[in-house]
Design a protein around this motif. Structure first.
Motif, mmCIF file in Angstrom:
data_model
loop_
_atom_site.group_PDB
_atom_site.id
_atom_site.type_symbol
_atom_site.label_atom_id
_atom_site.label_comp_id
_atom_site.label_asym_id
_atom_site.label_seq_id
_atom_site.Cartn_x
_atom_site.Cartn_y
_atom_site.Cartn_z
ATOM 1 N N GLN A 290 0.831 -1.203 0.000
ATOM 2 C CA GLN A 290 0.000 0.000 0.000
ATOM 3 C C GLN A 290 0.866 1.255 0.000
ATOM 4 O OE1 GLN A 290 -3.476 0.475 -0.191
ATOM 5 N NE2 GLN A 290 -3.279 -1.638 -0.876
ATOM 6 N N GLY A 291 0.463 2.219 -0.790
ATOM 7 C CA GLY A 291 1.189 3.476 -0.873
ATOM 8 C C GLY A 291 2.124 3.561 -2.059
ATOM 9 N N VAL A 292 2.395 2.439 -2.709
ATOM 10 C CA VAL A 292 3.247 2.444 -3.901
ATOM 11 C C VAL A 292 2.351 2.612 -5.123
ATOM 12 C CG1 VAL A 292 4.790 1.065 -5.354
ATOM 13 C CG2 VAL A 292 5.013 0.971 -2.886
ATOM 14 N N SER A 293 2.805 3.401 -6.071
ATOM 15 C CA SER A 293 2.095 3.499 -7.347
ATOM 16 C C SER A 293 3.125 3.446 -8.463
ATOM 17 C CB SER A 293 1.285 4.790 -7.435
ATOM 18 O OG SER A 293 2.138 5.911 -7.408
ATOM 19 N N LEU A 294 2.684 2.995 -9.623
ATOM 20 C CA LEU A 294 3.544 2.930 -10.800
ATOM 21 C C LEU A 294 2.901 3.756 -11.896
ATOM 22 C CD1 LEU A 294 5.989 1.755 -12.352
ATOM 23 C CD2 LEU A 294 4.481 -0.112 -13.054
ATOM 24 N N GLN B 28 5.301 19.791 0.927
ATOM 25 C CA GLN B 28 3.938 19.288 0.785
ATOM 26 C C GLN B 28 3.835 17.785 1.052
ATOM 27 O OE1 GLN B 28 5.596 20.847 -1.765
ATOM 28 N NE2 GLN B 28 4.758 22.902 -1.526
ATOM 29 N N ALA B 29 4.710 17.007 0.438
ATOM 30 C CA ALA B 29 4.587 15.544 0.501
ATOM 31 C C ALA B 29 5.538 14.900 1.496
ATOM 32 C CB ALA B 29 4.821 14.951 -0.892
ATOM 33 N N GLY B 30 6.577 15.598 1.889
ATOM 34 C CA GLY B 30 7.577 15.000 2.760
ATOM 35 C C GLY B 30 8.562 14.166 1.956
ATOM 36 N N HIS B 31 9.044 13.089 2.564
ATOM 37 C CA HIS B 31 10.037 12.214 1.929
ATOM 38 C C HIS B 31 9.374 11.395 0.815
ATOM 39 C CE1 HIS B 31 13.653 9.712 1.769
ATOM 40 N NE2 HIS B 31 12.826 8.709 1.576
ATOM 41 N N THR B 32 9.955 11.419 -0.368
ATOM 42 C CA THR B 32 9.467 10.630 -1.499
ATOM 43 C C THR B 32 10.592 9.728 -1.983
ATOM 44 O OG1 THR B 32 7.943 12.384 -2.163
ATOM 45 C CG2 THR B 32 8.485 10.721 -3.820
ATOM 46 N N HIS B 33 10.272 8.467 -2.186
ATOM 47 C CA HIS B 33 11.228 7.448 -2.650
ATOM 48 C C HIS B 33 10.714 6.959 -4.003
ATOM 49 C CE1 HIS B 33 13.746 3.721 -1.268
ATOM 50 N NE2 HIS B 33 13.970 4.018 -2.523
ATOM 51 N N GLN B 34 11.568 6.962 -5.015
ATOM 52 C CA GLN B 34 11.152 6.543 -6.349
ATOM 53 C C GLN B 34 12.168 5.598 -6.969
ATOM 54 O OE1 GLN B 34 10.700 10.459 -8.190
ATOM 55 N NE2 GLN B 34 8.489 10.183 -8.119
ATOM 56 N N MET B 35 11.637 4.669 -7.752
ATOM 57 C CA MET B 35 12.446 3.812 -8.609
ATOM 58 C C MET B 35 11.956 4.084 -10.025
ATOM 59 S SD MET B 35 12.793 0.382 -6.375
ATOM 60 C CE MET B 35 14.359 -0.035 -7.101
ATOM 61 N N LEU B 36 12.894 4.445 -10.898
ATOM 62 C CA LEU B 36 12.540 4.804 -12.265
ATOM 63 C C LEU B 36 13.243 3.886 -13.246
ATOM 64 C CD1 LEU B 36 13.484 7.863 -10.772
ATOM 65 C CD2 LEU B 36 11.713 8.366 -12.426
ATOM 66 N N MET B 37 12.547 3.573 -14.308
ATOM 67 C CA MET B 37 13.168 2.865 -15.415
ATOM 68 C C MET B 37 12.915 3.694 -16.664
ATOM 69 S SD MET B 37 12.848 -1.070 -16.832
ATOM 70 C CE MET B 37 11.260 -0.968 -17.664
ATOM 71 N N MET C 267 8.981 -3.763 -1.007
ATOM 72 C CA MET C 267 8.494 -2.847 -2.051
ATOM 73 C C MET C 267 9.549 -2.657 -3.132
ATOM 74 S SD MET C 267 6.733 0.222 0.067
ATOM 75 C CE MET C 267 5.231 -0.008 1.007
ATOM 76 N N ARG C 268 10.803 -2.419 -2.718
ATOM 77 C CA ARG C 268 11.879 -2.200 -3.674
ATOM 78 C C ARG C 268 12.045 -3.413 -4.588
ATOM 79 N NH1 ARG C 268 16.718 -1.921 -1.615
ATOM 80 N NH2 ARG C 268 17.618 -0.545 -3.170
ATOM 81 N N GLN C 269 12.057 -4.616 -4.012
ATOM 82 C CA GLN C 269 12.235 -5.823 -4.820
ATOM 83 C C GLN C 269 11.055 -6.039 -5.753
ATOM 84 O OE1 GLN C 269 15.139 -7.716 -4.988
ATOM 85 N NE2 GLN C 269 14.057 -8.330 -6.834
ATOM 86 N N GLU C 270 9.836 -5.810 -5.257
ATOM 87 C CA GLU C 270 8.640 -5.941 -6.111
ATOM 88 C C GLU C 270 8.719 -4.982 -7.290
ATOM 89 O OE1 GLU C 270 5.462 -7.570 -5.975
ATOM 90 O OE2 GLU C 270 6.133 -8.935 -4.404
ATOM 91 N N MET C 271 9.171 -3.768 -7.053
ATOM 92 C CA MET C 271 9.246 -2.776 -8.123
ATOM 93 C C MET C 271 10.328 -3.143 -9.142
ATOM 94 S SD MET C 271 6.734 -0.844 -7.552
ATOM 95 C CE MET C 271 5.957 -2.254 -6.785
ATOM 96 N N VAL C 272 11.481 -3.606 -8.691
ATOM 97 C CA VAL C 272 12.523 -4.048 -9.628
ATOM 98 C C VAL C 272 12.008 -5.212 -10.471
ATOM 99 C CG1 VAL C 272 14.799 -5.154 -9.810
ATOM 100 C CG2 VAL C 272 14.477 -3.202 -8.276
ATOM 101 N N LEU D 51 8.867 -5.950 -11.139
ATOM 102 C CA LEU D 51 7.809 -5.443 -12.010
ATOM 103 C C LEU D 51 8.406 -4.705 -13.204
ATOM 104 C CD1 LEU D 51 4.686 -5.020 -12.245
ATOM 105 C CD2 LEU D 51 5.088 -2.813 -11.187
ATOM 106 N N LEU D 52 9.350 -3.810 -12.955
ATOM 107 C CA LEU D 52 9.966 -3.055 -14.040
ATOM 108 C C LEU D 52 10.717 -3.972 -15.003
ATOM 109 C CD1 LEU D 52 11.256 0.007 -11.995
ATOM 110 C CD2 LEU D 52 9.261 -0.069 -13.511
ATOM 111 N N SER D 53 11.383 -4.962 -14.470
ATOM 112 C CA SER D 53 12.151 -5.904 -15.300
ATOM 113 C C SER D 53 11.265 -6.826 -16.122
ATOM 114 C CB SER D 53 13.079 -6.736 -14.419
ATOM 115 O OG SER D 53 13.995 -5.906 -13.759
ATOM 116 N N SER D 54 9.970 -6.857 -15.813
ATOM 117 C CA SER D 54 9.053 -7.755 -16.522
ATOM 118 C C SER D 54 8.544 -7.171 -17.839
ATOM 119 C CB SER D 54 7.853 -8.098 -15.635
ATOM 120 O OG SER D 54 6.969 -6.983 -15.518
ATOM 121 N N PHE D 55 8.909 -5.933 -18.171
ATOM 122 C CA PHE D 55 8.423 -5.306 -19.398
ATOM 123 C C PHE D 55 8.777 -6.155 -20.618
ATOM 124 C CE2 PHE D 55 9.099 -2.785 -23.202
ATOM 125 C CZ PHE D 55 7.872 -2.167 -23.327
ATOM 126 N N ARG D 56 7.788 -6.359 -21.472
ATOM 127 C CA ARG D 56 7.982 -7.027 -22.758
ATOM 128 C C ARG D 56 7.277 -6.203 -23.829
ATOM 129 N NH1 ARG D 56 11.135 -8.620 -19.903
ATOM 130 N NH2 ARG D 56 11.615 -10.728 -19.270
#
Length: 141
Positions: free
Chosen positions: A31-35, A92-101, A124-129, A131-136
């Motif tokens: 919860q709290g993560v968005s892509l 406004q938002a405070g601390h923001t953590h992002q993973m970008l591809m 969360m970090r592992q799920e995002m890596v 997810l991002l690596s799954s692009f086809r």
């Protein structure tokens, strides 16, 4: 013909796809993560490495307390990508953590941005890596 997920439209060939997709998980531990996925034309003469550097420079200029945690050049589905992990602070938002591809797809660049207000957990970090690596590539790419 341009696929928009729910269907397709006959878009003229001289139009550019600058659409945005936003995904959010239902799982409690994520919860709290968005892509967010956005698209834009690759600036003339740039490759994904130069584009990633320009994006880092832009974020350093525009985001308060910006920190580049990691960057990694690799391939996903045979395409050159840059994975970036960043954090920054805003009043406004405070601390923001992002993973970008950043993914180069011919003359376009796709931005995949996983965001979380606050620090991402290791899960969360592992799920995002993953997810991002799954692009086809699709047939309409």
């Amino acid at each position: 013909m341009q696929n928009i997920g729910e269907g397709s439209l006959q878009i003229p060939s001289d139009w550019q796809n600058t659409s945005v997709n936003i995904f959010a998980p239902a799982r409690t531990e994520l919860q709290g993560v968005s892509l967010t996925v956005t698209r834009e034309k690759m600036p003339f003469g740039m490759d994904v490495a130069a584009y990633a550097k320009a994006q880092i420079d832009l974020m350093q200029q525009q985001l308060p307390h910006f920190v580049l945690l990691s960057q990694d050049a690799r391939q996903v589905d045979g395409l050159p990508v840059y994975l970036l992990e960043v954090q920054w602070e805003s009043p406004q938002a405070g601390h923001t953590h992002q993973m970008l591809m950043l993914l180069q797809l011919e003359a376009r660049v796709l931005h995949f941005c996983a965001s979380h207000i606050g620090a991402m957990s290791q899960l969360m970090r592992q799920e995002m890596v993953d997810l991002l690596s799954s692009f086809r590539r699709g047939t309409l790419a």
